[in-house]
Design a protein around this motif. Sequence first.
Motif, mmCIF file in Angstrom:
data_model
loop_
_atom_site.group_PDB
_atom_site.id
_atom_site.type_symbol
_atom_site.label_atom_id
_atom_site.label_comp_id
_atom_site.label_asym_id
_atom_site.label_seq_id
_atom_site.Cartn_x
_atom_site.Cartn_y
_atom_site.Cartn_z
ATOM 1 N N GLN A 73 30.753 33.385 33.881
ATOM 2 C CA GLN A 73 29.766 34.204 34.583
ATOM 3 C C GLN A 73 30.242 35.646 34.563
ATOM 4 O OE1 GLN A 73 30.067 35.843 37.800
ATOM 5 N NE2 GLN A 73 27.967 36.580 37.698
ATOM 6 N N ALA A 74 29.307 36.574 34.313
ATOM 7 C CA ALA A 74 29.665 37.993 34.250
ATOM 8 C C ALA A 74 28.531 38.820 34.835
ATOM 9 C CB ALA A 74 29.945 38.418 32.814
ATOM 10 N N THR A 75 28.881 40.003 35.326
ATOM 11 C CA THR A 75 27.906 40.962 35.825
ATOM 12 C C THR A 75 27.882 42.163 34.892
ATOM 13 O OG1 THR A 75 28.324 40.283 38.121
ATOM 14 C CG2 THR A 75 27.198 42.383 37.776
ATOM 15 N N LEU A 76 26.710 42.476 34.349
ATOM 16 C CA LEU A 76 26.577 43.608 33.433
ATOM 17 C C LEU A 76 26.538 44.918 34.221
ATOM 18 C CD1 LEU A 76 23.983 42.211 30.853
ATOM 19 C CD2 LEU A 76 26.480 42.033 30.863
ATOM 20 N N PRO A 77 26.742 46.056 33.558
ATOM 21 C CA PRO A 77 26.779 47.340 34.267
ATOM 22 C C PRO A 77 25.523 47.645 35.070
ATOM 23 C CG PRO A 77 27.684 47.606 32.074
ATOM 24 C CD PRO A 77 27.122 46.209 32.135
ATOM 25 N N THR A 92 22.788 43.013 36.315
ATOM 26 C CA THR A 92 22.276 41.731 35.833
ATOM 27 C C THR A 92 23.394 40.695 35.801
ATOM 28 O OG1 THR A 92 20.466 42.669 34.537
ATOM 29 C CG2 THR A 92 21.335 40.553 33.796
ATOM 30 N N GLU A 93 23.084 39.481 36.298
ATOM 31 C CA GLU A 93 24.036 38.384 36.274
ATOM 32 C C GLU A 93 23.790 37.542 35.018
ATOM 33 O OE1 GLU A 93 26.472 37.777 38.489
ATOM 34 O OE2 GLU A 93 25.953 39.513 39.721
ATOM 35 N N VAL A 94 24.879 37.190 34.313
ATOM 36 C CA VAL A 94 24.778 36.399 33.088
ATOM 37 C C VAL A 94 25.772 35.249 33.153
ATOM 38 C CG1 VAL A 94 24.940 36.414 30.580
ATOM 39 C CG2 VAL A 94 24.153 38.454 31.759
ATOM 40 N N TRP A 95 25.303 34.067 32.786
ATOM 41 C CA TRP A 95 26.165 32.905 32.628
ATOM 42 C C TRP A 95 26.174 32.548 31.142
ATOM 43 C CZ3 TRP A 95 23.357 34.086 36.748
ATOM 44 C CH2 TRP A 95 23.903 33.890 38.028
#
Length: 346
Positions: free
Chosen positions: A122-126, A129-132
């Motif tokens: 899981q990551a948070t873009l600048p 936006t949350e991305v899995w």
Amino acid sequence: MSPEQQRIHSLLHKYGRQQCTPEELAELESWYASLGASSPLPFPDEAAELAVKEELWQQIGHARRPARSFRLPVWARVAAIALPLVAGAWLLLKKTPSPAPAAIATASAAQAITTPYGATRQATLPDGTEVWLNAGSSLTYGPGFGESQREVTLTGEAFFDVEKNAEKPFVIHTGKMNIRVLGTAFNVKAYPDDQTHEASLIRGAIEVSPLSRPEKKVVLKPNEKIVLPNLPLKTSPGMLPEESFKALQRDGYALAAVSVNPADQSVAETAWVSNRLAFMNERFEDIALRLERKFEMKIVFTDSLAPALRFTATFENENVRETLEALQYTAPFSFRIDQKTIYITR
């Protein structure tokens, strides 16, 4: 990306997994031998090259290092593409001229978020936006993301919960479609070796443009998905009604409802986000690809019958042996595990 570039991209991907035929190896060697300082590279931009670099690392044995973001200087571009050709990579590097400082600054701002086989992230873009990211996936974005634009390139599978910004639509590029978003939650599956690419909408709205029909703008509704062929299809890939499969063959894309488990109302297309596996009338050959990514195993079918078997099942905490043993209750097949390789026969 031109057909020739797509072909080289596909061959590099197969080479990294040691799946090239002798003819394909000869084709790759011929391409490699023809490279020069002015030769066109098989990728549209630095971000796409970053994705392939990390993808190949995953496939040739370096994938077990932790997933991470990294910056790639321009002088490493050709080396990144030629990583699977390890023995000759230094020769290829010598063919690449030193770039201008401005080019280095541009390339160094490109970012890649990756996951190896056997892991999700899981990551948070600048932009918030949350991305899995599912196993064996890569998400790249270039300089100015979140400021002048919000565009990413996806290889593999990811679930997005996009931060709303009407002035800067969120755009996802895959090998088969472009997806335009204002603010919503959805899943995108775009693995290079899967039969189909899909976008499944959970809430909000997205606009999908198939690359084969760029003039077509398809707006999805919640709990609806679009399916596009990635490889030649002879039978339905599963989770797709027969009428939708006919539309897929006729129009180059198909719309269908997402697959909902009536027991708990969970969506099969996003089950992986909760670390579950969900199969809905899927072919064993397609299931095997998902098992390879999740468990870091290689699956080999030793006959022509087993790959066509179809299964419907959901797994949560089972390991690969338990998963296969459970599937054996549905259809007769046998398997043998030899270290990191599984041999399956009917």
